[in-house]
Design a protein around this motif. Structure first.
Motif: not given
Lengths: 339, 339, 339, 339
Positions: A131, A133-135, A137, A139, A141, A144, A167, A187-188, A308-309
């Motif tokens: 999962y 968390p991309r800055t 929406p 790109t 995701q 899962e 997430p 970020r969490n 992909m990231s």
């Protein structure tokens, strides 16, 4: 806690606050001089909020002298916490631990290729994002649930433990089924609802430091998890936001030393997110071991440019193998082997 | 996007990347000079991630020249977005809007006392925390569902709208039942799972700026909500973290001007959290109106020193009434009435 | 440089700016797409100021793609700069260099005691403050000229080179007489008048990074010195200001890697000012060597608690000797001996 | 000051430090509890340096509870300081004061055109840079002495006072001859040698806040000037460095409120350098007046796009006239006229 009253505070202001504190069973010790009215509050001040005291009239400043965290503190538990994973690998003990894998799980082929190479290198923990968390929406995701299943399957082939980022709290049951270490993303770090729920899990938690979090805030987030019942927290420094833009974030190696003084919890370093540049990973990893980190978590990829990231910060498989050898040599000369 | 290649990049490096981009239907325009190889990527670059491009060999730097947000951009929608609440009050239109209430809902008595006073002052929106994200697990965590019910009941008595912070996605249904504006707290600004879920709500979202968030990141979080279907986003500046510790945070009034240039969304200011000191609220509110904010959200309390959270930054009811009058006078002289 | 025009920029705005640039002999290459007007400026853009271009109507953004520094750049000079001191020690070559000494020169006894111990340890460069830039006017300001004379005298006894901080340009002649390396303090990093004057000196300059300076600003300050004629600049990372207060500053080890990519100048690390805590010096020095710094500058004192400044971050003489041995062992295992 | 000892500190550690303090005639008040050893130091602690105390063994933390500045403090002088300029204009009194002019003095024609327009608008103070501290050595460095002479000549024609930035201490005599207010630039805020020399001047000093300076550091720099004999210090907030890059700096309007609490010195705002964008100046100036600043210093230019520096943040002459009118109207409605 120390309370400093305003110059124009009256006797009534002073009495009102000190009486209220005495009613809560705190002891008051006055340290006033001719020019300033100051007193100390004696007792378990972790239940007091600085802002609440500042609401009293006449109060100028309130200063905490004891750390607001308890279970995370080395005052609470003197010896280092050592966390043992399902496959027997440990974090926080004599050996430093390497965790590695792709930023995102992208396909079975990708993951098997990477894991096979890592396993050959002796890596015991496979990281991978399911999962994401991309800055933006717009790109990728993440795969899962499918990604979690792939991680489990591939890791099991090589007796590796799995670490992956959760997430949101509602996915805890699934995560407990598929992963060995549940990661909380930067970020969490102050998503307190999530932390409370993770406090009820039996899995170790990898708690990343927030982008601009102080060490105290970071340990308070660990405290949330611990105070809800889960004492297996691994801290992960991953660079903090500074004005410097050449690197994605600024790796704070001193944080390792600070954590070791303040807390008994293990702390590892993520050089990939810190730098955001693959060609800095080796040297930053060396600095991390030299400063005394309990481990590393590194992004690798079989084909970074088609990742992909986060391709920019991933090491290729052969480069990772070389780097790992360099790191193991350094770790040996530091008398703390890297597993 | 602009891509700058490294000095030692080869023709192959250049071709590999430009071909990959052409395959994704982007157009390449070369701007190289004798000393530097640079090209522009033409097309909808919001789907491209800077880090992914940097993974290609030979790439030195990738610079975004178009904003990564679309629906939140003023390029996408030129006229200001005006959001109308259930009781008819609007945010983003000709009038500025005042929202006020306690940091935490503590009891029915507390809330009725405060709401009655606010209603007499003409305030149309009642704020109040039911689920409290506190940095310490040992401090008051809110009345939770009971708090939401109280907010609804008390607000209805005075035809006020309710704004309250949602702590996690699983509570959306309950929040939709009890509140009129769903608030996302600063620490959850990049809780993307939450943002996605709120994108499916029919309620307006009050999106607080993260403690160290850039304006672009803030608008990207708005974009998450909007791209999932909910275009009713109100932005709230609440101070950013700086080295200055005299104030809790540093209120960034310029952010209002930046948002107005970059976006069509309304933006309000929270002077209470920005300063953390009640005696700065009036002046910071005046500055907020002067700079052109679409509204204010202010903490008030009938008894700040016994408040269960954030008493230091709450105005007493009579002080609030006076402040509101001062602000209304200023607003009138600025030709933008404050409701 | 890349210029992006505003959405509502007219043909006249575009022409006015591009004609002005062509008159200055720059070439213009257009990269506009359907939705955005963008062009590149080709030529030696180090003479252009971003703010000046932004003054033209219709300009939205101006982005620099080439570094604004020239002589400090690795593009300008590929091989590493090696600086040789009067006593033959070098900075930037195969060996890393240790500089050590007290924060302030306090007395002849103090300095002889310290220098004798350092000399026995093999240290080749003696540091010591004679003119002390203190944040409070009420604290010790240094022995001034007397301090410089003591440094020279004591260093000569042991064939050590001297490094000391210059507070203002009018003292250059005196500094040239007594010291071997002239230090520019962090707070003077952008004292451009001072930098210009130092550009005319024949002594190597130790340029500390400013408290919140970016790497680009730091290198631009080096460029000031170099462009005025002095190419012997040693950069010194000494921690940057961040939100973390447990350490005095945050040591930015990645800066060493960034400098090595961007510039040919040597870069050393000052772990004493970075941490502000003597018990972190050893580990931060180890991390500094591991990351590839060209040297270290460390504060030592024979009697830290009676030091007239910075006692908290000074190592005692015997602790320094032990630390130096540990560092030399590590340096050897890294194949870069520490002198 | 409050000293907290380490958990493992011994009785000897405690005695050694407290005896040393008693020998310096400080009084010790103990506030220890069962779990922590803490004591207060009573006396004039402005002569103590936190770092010196931390050098003692067993010390964990030292906390200052009284401000380290004295003459700059409102504790020292309760009533507001009002500074009267040579032409009778005042700063810090009932009226707010506008200072305006070009970033750089470029030519007699430029300066006469601008000054004539400002004089017609009623502006009493002309700003202009003669010695320009530029981040690049390759950009315009100012007309230097020639610029100061022009400022004086042109200002005298209109009975205006002159404010200009001094780059180094050796130019004091010349500045005293030509200008009425000597400005210390942000990058020189902690150039203590310069501050000491300015402490001996009879001219008012305009002290800009450093790019990342805290309010305490800023007031300590004022203290340097005041403790050397010059009590005429005007503080100027000009934006601080934050992560936000849309604006050049982030204007900290709360700083005005903090200064008014902590100090008796006047404080003005420079919206031009804060925003770096001319189209934000009007609104930021409005916010500045609303928050209670004692004045403004604004950049104007007859021909911004041909300005030799900072054109992007300069208002054209007619735009300035309109803006000034808007500001005067606002100032009147705030009951604090703008001169």
């Amino acid at each position: 806690m120390i309370v400093k009253m305003k110059k124009n505070a009256t006797k009534e202001h002073y009495n009102e606050l000190t009486e209220a504190l005495k009613n809560k069973h705190f002891e008051i010790k006055d340290v006033s001089s001719e020019t300033v009215i100051i007193f100390g509050i004696i007792g378990d001040t972790s239940t007091l909020d600085i802002n609440d005291l500042q609401a009293y009239e006449g109060v100028e400043d309130v200063i905490r002298v004891q750390t607001p965290f308890k279970q995370a503190s080395r005052m609470f538990k003197e010896e280092d916490t050592i966390i043992t994973l399902s496959n027997g690998a440990t974090v926080g003990g004599h050996e430093a631990l390497m965790m590695a894998g792709p930023c995102s799980v992208e396909s079975e082929t990708q993951l098997t290729t990477i894991a096979a190479s890592l396993a050959k290198d002796g890596v015991k923990v496979l990281r991978g994002g399911a999962y994401k968390p991309r800055t933006s929406p717009y790109t990728f995701q993440g795969l899962e649930l499918e990604g979690l299943k792939l991680l489990r399957k591939v890791a099991d082939t090589h007796d590796m433990a799995v670490v992956s980022e959760i997430p949101s709290a509602d996915l805890l049951e699934i995560f407990e089924q598929y992963v060995d270490i549940i990661q909380v993303g930067a970020r969490n770090m102050q998503n307190f609802q999530l932390l409370k729920v993770l406090g009820k899990s039996s899995k170790p938690i990898l708690l990343k430091r927030g982008l601009s979090a102080t060490i105290e805030e970071w340990l308070m987030s660990a405290e949330y998890i611990m105070s809800h019942g889960n004492s297996q927290v691994i801290l992960a420094e991953r660079g903090i936001r500074t004005f410097e833009k050449y690197t994605r974030n600024t790796l704070d190696v001193s944080a390792v030393l600070a954590i070791k003084e303040l807390s008994h919890l293990p702390v590892i370093i993520d050089p990939s997110h810190a730098a955001g540049r693959w060609n800095m990973i080796e040297r930053l990893s060396m600095a991390s071991l030299a400063v005394g980190a309990d481990g590393l978590i590194v992004e690798v990829h079989n084909d970074p440019k088609n990742a992909m990231s986060d391709g920019a910060q991933s090491l290729k498989l052969d480069k990772f193998s070389q780097t790992l050898q360099t790191l193991k040599d350094l770790a040996n000369s530091l008398n703390r082997p890297l597993l």
